[in-house]
Structure formats: structure tokens, C-alpha cells
Design a protein around this motif. Structure first.
Motif, PDB file in Angstrom:
ATOM      1  N   GLU A  47      27.974  21.960   6.909  1.00 15.28           N
ATOM      2  CA  GLU A  47      27.694  20.529   7.099  1.00 15.28           C
ATOM      3  C   GLU A  47      27.591  19.807   5.757  1.00 15.28           C
ATOM      4  OE1 GLU A  47      24.109  17.571   8.242  1.00 15.28           O
ATOM      5  OE2 GLU A  47      23.926  19.665   8.866  1.00 15.28           O
ATOM      6  N   LYS A  48      26.895  20.407   4.814  1.00 15.38           N
ATOM      7  CA  LYS A  48      26.723  19.783   3.500  1.00 15.38           C
ATOM      8  C   LYS A  48      28.064  19.607   2.792  1.00 15.38           C
ATOM      9  CE  LYS A  48      24.214  20.337  -0.870  1.00 15.38           C
ATOM     10  NZ  LYS A  48      23.259  21.193  -1.633  1.00 15.38           N
ATOM     11  N   ALA A  51      30.118  16.935   4.526  1.00 14.83           N
ATOM     12  CA  ALA A  51      29.547  15.620   4.232  1.00 14.83           C
ATOM     13  C   ALA A  51      30.008  15.138   2.862  1.00 14.83           C
ATOM     14  CB  ALA A  51      28.017  15.681   4.298  1.00 14.83           C
ATOM     15  N   GLN A  54      33.575  14.077   3.203  1.00 16.52           N
ATOM     16  CA  GLN A  54      33.627  12.792   3.910  1.00 16.52           C
ATOM     17  C   GLN A  54      33.297  11.638   2.971  1.00 16.52           C
ATOM     18  OE1 GLN A  54      30.777  12.530   7.075  1.00 16.52           O
ATOM     19  NE2 GLN A  54      31.447  10.488   7.739  1.00 16.52           N
ATOM     20  N   GLU A  55      32.324  11.848   2.114  1.00 16.45           N
ATOM     21  CA  GLU A  55      31.925  10.800   1.163  1.00 16.45           C
ATOM     22  C   GLU A  55      33.034  10.535   0.144  1.00 16.45           C
ATOM     23  OE1 GLU A  55      28.368   9.950  -2.135  1.00 16.45           O
ATOM     24  OE2 GLU A  55      28.263  11.670  -0.777  1.00 16.45           O
ATOM     25  N   ARG A  67      32.005  17.912  10.119  1.00 18.20           N
ATOM     26  CA  ARG A  67      30.572  17.744   9.876  1.00 18.20           C
ATOM     27  C   ARG A  67      29.821  17.651  11.206  1.00 18.20           C
ATOM     28  NH1 ARG A  67      27.612  12.450   7.204  1.00 18.20           N
ATOM     29  NH2 ARG A  67      25.504  13.340   7.121  1.00 18.20           N
TER      30      ARG A  67
END
Length: 217
Positions: A47-48, A51, A54-55, A67
Motif C-alpha cells: 500500500e505504501k 501510494a 500514485q502521488e 493501493r
């Protein structure tokens, strides 16, 4: 002529690549780290990493989707839902996004909202086996047994084996649709008698959450 046009186009690409190369590399590093963590079932790390990807590149929807899947794997359904809902808004014709949104809502006990998402998924085109099974069970939970049966029959195909019928029966039984479950269990028994083999492990598996996207969206 053509050579001058080619050289100008190449020069534009070189300038564009120099400007954007760093972002591509940062995205790839984070995304691959997420895939590696997912392969090891380290969902917090996955997930991290997703993320971060995604950013770095918000338009690559596969990072946001992965995510959300990592959150679902951690049973963080309420946190995953806004991400999945945003994905259905950004890409409303993507069946997979609606399917996962339905899964997320169903895990929260919101059967009517889940059914709505599954219906949206079904409207986007050809209904695959996984979606048809999800939609059929959701319909059965809402008491729409005949529509559920038609949908599940599509999922099973023209000649399902006894294991597949038995698995559908188990899914329906867990959803509280006992009369429809009995119909498929009887069909499984009949198929077993016709084929002359005993029941084994079910082959028709409906995973709670689909696999991670490799980055095609």
C-alpha cells in the motif's frame, strides 16, 4: 523535407524526455516495489509503495487501484471505498473498478450498494465468470432468485461440472439463499451421478479480491 521534420520531432521528444524522465523512473521504482511487496503478501508495504507511485503519477490509475486492493487485503474497506469510487468516476467504463467497489461495499454489509456496483459493472460489456458469480450471489441476497439463477447459469456456462455447481451452491448457502442453493446442489448431485465421479475440491473459486494490476491502466 521529411528529414527536417524527423529531426525536429526528435528534438521535441528529447526535450520532453529530459523534463519527464525523473518522474517515470520514480514511478517505476515505487510501482515495482509495490508489486514485489504484494507478491510477498506484505500488504502494508505494498500500500505504501503504490501510494507513492500514485502521488508521483496520478494519471496512472493502476497505482490507485492497486493501493485500494492492498487496503482491501488489510480489511480496511471504509478507507478503500473512496479510492475505488473515484476510479469509477475517472474511468466509468472500466468493469474491474465497479467490481472491486461492489466487493468493498459487500464486505461492509451494504448489500444493496454492492448490488448497484455489480450492476454497473455488468452494464459495461461482456459479463465474465467472476462478475456473473458476484452479481448472482448479490441478487440472491436481495431475494431476486430467478434473476440470480439466470446470471449464475451464465457464469457456469453450458456444461458445468459437479464441483462448479457445488461451489455455487455453497456460495448461495452462505448468502442465505437456501432454496436456490438446494437447486444447484441437486444439479451437482445429478451431474456427479451422470459422470460417475465423486466430489473433490471445488474448481470454481471466487476470490474475495482480484489480483494486483501489472500496470496496464
Amino acid at each position: 523535407g521529411a528529414k527536417v521534420h524527423f529531426l525536429r520531432a526528435r528534438a521535441r521528444f528529447v526535450r520532453w524526455w529530459a523534463e519527464h524522465r525523473g518522474r517515470f523512473e520514480r514511478f517505476d521504482r515505487a510501482f515495482v516495489a509495490g508489486l514485489q511487496a504484494a507478491a510477498e503478501e506484505d500488504w502494508p508495504a505494498a500500500e505504501k509503495a503504490f501510494a507513492t507511485a500514485q502521488e508521483v503519477w496520478p494519471r496512472r490509475l493502476c497505482a490507485a487501484y492497486n493501493r485500494a486492493v492492498a487496503m482491501l487485503k488489510q480489511e480496511r474497506f471504509a478507507e478503500a471505498e473512496p479510492i475505488l469510487l473515484r476510479l469509477t468516476t475517472q474511468r466509468p467504463k472500466e468493469t474491474l473498478f465497479w467490481l472491486r467497489l461492489g466487493d468493498c461495499r459487500r464486505k461492509q454489509g451494504r448489500r444493496d450498494d454492492a448490488l448497484q456496483a455489480y450492476r454497473q459493472a455488468a452494464q459495461q460489456g461482456e459479463i465474465g465468470q467472476e462478475l456473473a458469480a458476484r452479481l448472482g450471489v448479490a441478487l440472491a441476497e436481495e431475494g431476486k432468485e430467478e434473476e440470480a439463477a439466470r446470471t449464475l447459469d451464465k457464469a457456469l456456462g453450458p456444461d458445468p461440472d459437479a464441483d462448479e455447481l457445488e461451489e455455487i451452491s455453497n456460495l448461495l448457502e452462505s448468502a442465505g439463499s437456501y432454496s436456490l442453493a438446494l437447486r444447484y446442489r441437486d444439479a451437482a448431485l445429478q451431474k456427479s451421478l451422470e459422470k460417475g465421479f465423486d466430489f473433490g475440491y471445488p474448481k470454481f473459486k471466487i476470490p474475495a479480491v482480484a489480483g494486483i494490476l501489472a500496470g496496464v491502466i
